[in-house]
Scaffold this motif. Structure first.
Motif, mmCIF file in Angstrom:
data_model
loop_
_atom_site.group_PDB
_atom_site.id
_atom_site.type_symbol
_atom_site.label_atom_id
_atom_site.label_comp_id
_atom_site.label_asym_id
_atom_site.label_seq_id
_atom_site.Cartn_x
_atom_site.Cartn_y
_atom_site.Cartn_z
ATOM 1 N N VAL A 71 3.162 20.904 -4.448
ATOM 2 C CA VAL A 71 4.444 20.844 -3.731
ATOM 3 C C VAL A 71 4.505 21.892 -2.618
ATOM 4 N N TYR A 72 3.709 22.971 -2.763
ATOM 5 C CA TYR A 72 3.654 23.990 -1.716
ATOM 6 C C TYR A 72 2.463 23.787 -0.787
ATOM 7 N N SER A 73 1.419 23.097 -1.290
ATOM 8 C CA SER A 73 0.240 22.849 -0.446
ATOM 9 C C SER A 73 0.556 21.879 0.683
ATOM 10 N N ASP A 74 1.455 20.960 0.452
ATOM 11 C CA ASP A 74 1.854 19.997 1.484
ATOM 12 C C ASP A 74 2.941 20.655 2.335
ATOM 13 N N PRO A 75 2.645 20.936 3.590
ATOM 14 C CA PRO A 75 3.633 21.644 4.431
ATOM 15 C C PRO A 75 4.896 20.826 4.669
ATOM 16 N N ASN A 76 4.817 19.512 4.541
ATOM 17 C CA ASN A 76 5.987 18.668 4.823
ATOM 18 C C ASN A 76 6.836 18.415 3.579
ATOM 19 N N PHE A 77 6.302 18.755 2.364
ATOM 20 C CA PHE A 77 6.996 18.389 1.133
ATOM 21 C C PHE A 77 8.368 19.057 1.041
ATOM 22 N N LEU A 78 8.459 20.375 1.372
ATOM 23 C CA LEU A 78 9.729 21.076 1.235
ATOM 24 C C LEU A 78 10.758 20.528 2.220
ATOM 25 N N ARG A 79 10.320 20.182 3.451
ATOM 26 C CA ARG A 79 11.261 19.605 4.424
ATOM 27 C C ARG A 79 11.694 18.207 4.001
ATOM 28 N N ASN A 80 10.739 17.466 3.369
ATOM 29 C CA ASN A 80 11.076 16.103 2.955
ATOM 30 C C ASN A 80 12.102 16.082 1.827
ATOM 31 N N VAL A 178 5.127 14.760 -26.345
ATOM 32 C CA VAL A 178 4.613 15.316 -25.088
ATOM 33 C C VAL A 178 4.971 16.794 -25.016
ATOM 34 N N ILE A 179 4.276 17.506 -24.143
ATOM 35 C CA ILE A 179 4.691 18.840 -23.717
ATOM 36 C C ILE A 179 5.031 18.739 -22.240
ATOM 37 N N THR A 180 5.909 19.578 -21.776
ATOM 38 C CA THR A 180 6.409 19.460 -20.403
ATOM 39 C C THR A 180 6.245 20.790 -19.668
ATOM 40 N N LEU A 181 5.631 20.706 -18.485
ATOM 41 C CA LEU A 181 5.554 21.867 -17.597
ATOM 42 C C LEU A 181 6.674 21.750 -16.575
ATOM 43 N N HIS A 182 7.553 22.757 -16.527
ATOM 44 C CA HIS A 182 8.671 22.791 -15.594
ATOM 45 C C HIS A 182 8.353 23.793 -14.476
ATOM 46 N N ARG A 183 8.624 23.385 -13.266
ATOM 47 C CA ARG A 183 8.457 24.284 -12.111
ATOM 48 C C ARG A 183 9.699 24.169 -11.232
ATOM 49 N N VAL A 184 10.284 25.323 -10.919
ATOM 50 C CA VAL A 184 11.397 25.382 -9.967
ATOM 51 C C VAL A 184 10.806 25.473 -8.561
ATOM 52 N N ILE A 185 11.232 24.551 -7.685
ATOM 53 C CA ILE A 185 10.716 24.504 -6.310
ATOM 54 C C ILE A 185 11.670 25.298 -5.411
ATOM 55 N N LYS A 186 11.131 26.341 -4.758
ATOM 56 C CA LYS A 186 11.937 27.213 -3.906
ATOM 57 C C LYS A 186 11.459 27.115 -2.465
ATOM 58 N N ASP A 187 12.398 27.457 -1.570
ATOM 59 C CA ASP A 187 12.065 27.453 -0.133
ATOM 60 C C ASP A 187 11.444 28.808 0.204
ATOM 61 N N VAL A 188 10.174 28.996 -0.235
ATOM 62 C CA VAL A 188 9.506 30.286 -0.020
ATOM 63 C C VAL A 188 9.405 30.580 1.466
ATOM 64 N N PRO A 189 9.488 31.827 1.858
ATOM 65 C CA PRO A 189 9.542 33.016 1.000
ATOM 66 C C PRO A 189 10.936 33.324 0.460
ATOM 67 N N SER A 190 11.958 32.531 0.777
ATOM 68 C CA SER A 190 13.301 32.806 0.248
ATOM 69 C C SER A 190 13.364 32.374 -1.216
#
Length: 609
Positions: A71-80, A178-190
């Protein structure tokens, strides 16, 4: 003299005690030392195995976490995230990124994404995603961990899968663990939160890693989280799960307290007749611990096998000691024991024991005098025995002679009737059959095989069938494995004659006779005669059964001598069977009425070894 006071018994007892006690002590010490060595070896080996498995699980969880970084490797993902759902191109690019994450991890069951900027939730479980607008993320995707100081990524322990509030694709789709991995997506560096990502993972990889750690038939494996809740459990059932969690929790807390750090803890403990080896994973967001249970019977199987081998060697040594002791004792007490055995055999009835002792001492002299005494006794007994045999032989011949007049009367009457009805050629055939029967009845043999007796009965019944014609039906069914059994000659015919004497002429309709034999055990056969003639009156039947019971329980023939002259055939058969049977295997004869009419006779004869 009691065997407990004999020299041989004392010598054997001393040698056994002197040999058994050291051997038992050696086996016990060997078993204890082997158990200790196997315990230490098993603990060390399993610690290495579980450490490697914890490393593999760490790598697995880290790989999932790295895959979620797409989600951070794709530069357009956060804007999308802010553009959807209005921008279909942004929606497609977000879907592509999620599919990339799904492809990077083989065990992904489904992915859930919620955009706080666009208020939209997306669920990817099949190639076709599901989307809907929501003001907030599905609560189970956050679990209260989106606060200010909560981690950006964590792993939720094993739970049943759900659809994150979406409608299920099919009502038949079963939930899975199942087990679940949760990740909070932030607008880094904020620190602004743009969304939350949840990746549900199947248990396949965890099961594959754990399956290499234990034998499902004998051992058990657990993966537990920081709250001692089971994430994964092997297939075999193991009791004491609650105690296991509590004990593991105390052991892990003690390990952390002892080291003063939160680094990985490893160790082992014993509980509920089992050994438990555990290893904590070093992941920063998956506080898991692998615990392996090894039952004592599995842990110490090699020790038990070694102990049994030692026991077999000890038994062999004891047998060798016994053989050596017996050899020595025989050299000392052999002549006396041999003479005692001769005496025991004579006491048991073997009066012709060949007493041979070559020793020249007092025991040898005693044995020779004893042998001379037994020769004198045997000569006296032999004369009395020969007289008794002669008397029994004469009595047997007298019993056989009683059968002939009764047999000839019935048979000649049948042939006379046939001579009036048929031509001479047929009479000649019947007379030939009669001559065979007479020749058989006049043989010198007192015992014949059942095959010969059955043939004689067949000839007799053939003559009777000529007499009665279609009014008589005969069935012969002799089992092949009974035909070699020996029995007194002329046993079956008197039993068959009873039907023609008491029921054939007065019976209305068609007569029926069946004779069969079968083997009831390895040493006994049963001969059964059935007919459909009139039943025996109850009073007469009780009388017959009474003297049959008396014959069976009597040790001699005296109880039969005063019997009345009725039932000659049955009495002769029983007397000859008693004379020709071993005392311990006396033949048995039973007679009973059949319903609605008829008589059945059962004869049980000893067939020999």
């Amino acid at each position: 003299m009691s065997k407990y006071y004999s020299i041989r018994t004392k010598l054997i007892a001393f040698m056994l005690i002197a040999t058994t006690l050291p051997l038992l002590a050696s086996i016990s010490m060997s078993f204890i030392q082997t158990k200790t060595a196997l315990r230490e070896q098993a603990v060390a080996e399993n610690k290495r195995l579980i450490y490697q498995a914890s490393t593999n699980l760490n790598n697995y969880v880290d790989n999932v976490a790295r895959a979620s970084l797409a989600v951070y490797s794709d530069p357009n993902f956060l804007r999308n995230l802010a553009k959807i759902p209005g921008d279909y191109r942004a929606v497609a690019e977000v879907y592509t990124t999620l599919q990339t994450i799904r492809s990077a991890v083989p065990d992904v069951f489904q992915l859930y994404l919620h955009s706080f900027a666009a208020n939209q939730s997306t669920l990817i479980m099949s190639p076709f995603p599901k989307r809907e607008e929501r003001k907030q993320a599905y609560s189970d995707a956050l679990h209260g961990k989106t606060g200010g100081e909560s981690p950006d990524i964590w792993v939720e322990s094993a739970h049943m899968s759900h659809t994150y509030g979406f409608k299920a694709a099919s009502a038949d789709d079963p939930a899975r663990t199942v087990i679940t991995l949760h990740r909070v997506i932030k607008d880094v560096p904020s620190t602004e939160r743009l969304g939350v990502l949840a990746i549900d993972l199947n248990m396949n990889t965890i099961a594959a890693i754990c399956s290499r750690l234990y034998d499902p038939e004998k051992e058990q494996i657990y993966v537990v989280d920081g709250q001692n809740q089971i994430i994964y459990q092997g297939r075999s059932e193991v009791s004491g799960t609650d105690q296991l969690r509590q004990e593991a929790s105390r052991e892990l807390d003690a390990a952390r307290t002892g080291t003063g750090t939160s680094s990985t803890a490893a160790g082992h403990f014993e509980q509920e007749h089992s050994m438990y080896v555990y290893q904590q994973m070093g992941s920063t967001f998956a506080d898991w611990t692998i615990i392996k249970q090894i039952p004592n019977e599995t842990l110490y199987a090699r020790a038990t096998t070694l102990t049994w081998n030692n026991a077999m060697i000890a038994i062999a040594a004891l047998l060798l000691v016994i053989v050596a002791t017996l050899f020595i004792s025989i050299r000392i007490t052999g002549p006396l024991k041999q003479l005692m055995r001769y005496m025991n055999q004579i006491q048991a009835g073997r009066l012709h024991v060949d007493i041979r002792l070559k020793s020249q001492d007092e025991i040898g002299v005693l044995a020779r005098h004893f042998r001379d005494m037994m020769d004198t006794v045997n000569n006296l007994i032999l004369r009395e025995y020969r007289l008794e045999i002669a008397n029994k032989t004469n009595q047997l011949k007298a019993l056989q002679a009683q059968i002939h007049p009764h047999f000839l009367y019935n048979t000649l009457q049948s042939i006379g009737t046939l001579a009036l009805q048929h031509q001479g050629q047929r009479v000649y055939v019947l007379l030939s059959s009669l001559s065979k029967m007479l020749r058989y009845s006049m043989r010198d043999q007192t015992r014949v095989t059942l095959r010969e007796e059955a043939e004689h009965a067949r000839l007799y019944l053939e003559l009777q069938q000529e007499r009665f014609g279609d009014r008589l039906e005969v069935q012969l069914d002799f089992a092949e494995d009974t035909l070699r059994t020996e029995l007194p000659r002329m046993t079956l015919q008197p039993l068959i004659e009873n039907y023609f004497k008491h029921g054939a002429d007065i019976q209305p309709g068609k007569g029926f006779i069946r004779i069969s034999s079968r083997r009831t055990s390895d040493h006994w056969i049963e001969i059964q005669l059935e007919n459909n003639g009139p039943p025996i009156p109850e009073e007469k039947l009780s009388e017959i059964q009474g003297w049959l019971s008396l014959i069976h329980t009597s040790s001699g023939l005296a109880a039969q001598d005063s019997d009345p002259s009725e039932s000659i055939g049955l009495r002769n058969v029983m007397r000859r069977l008693q004379l020709n049977s071993p005392p311990e295997h006396t033949a048995m004869l039973e007679i009973s009425n059949l319903e609605p009419h008829g008589v059945m006779i059962k004869l049980n004869i000893y067939a020999g070894e």
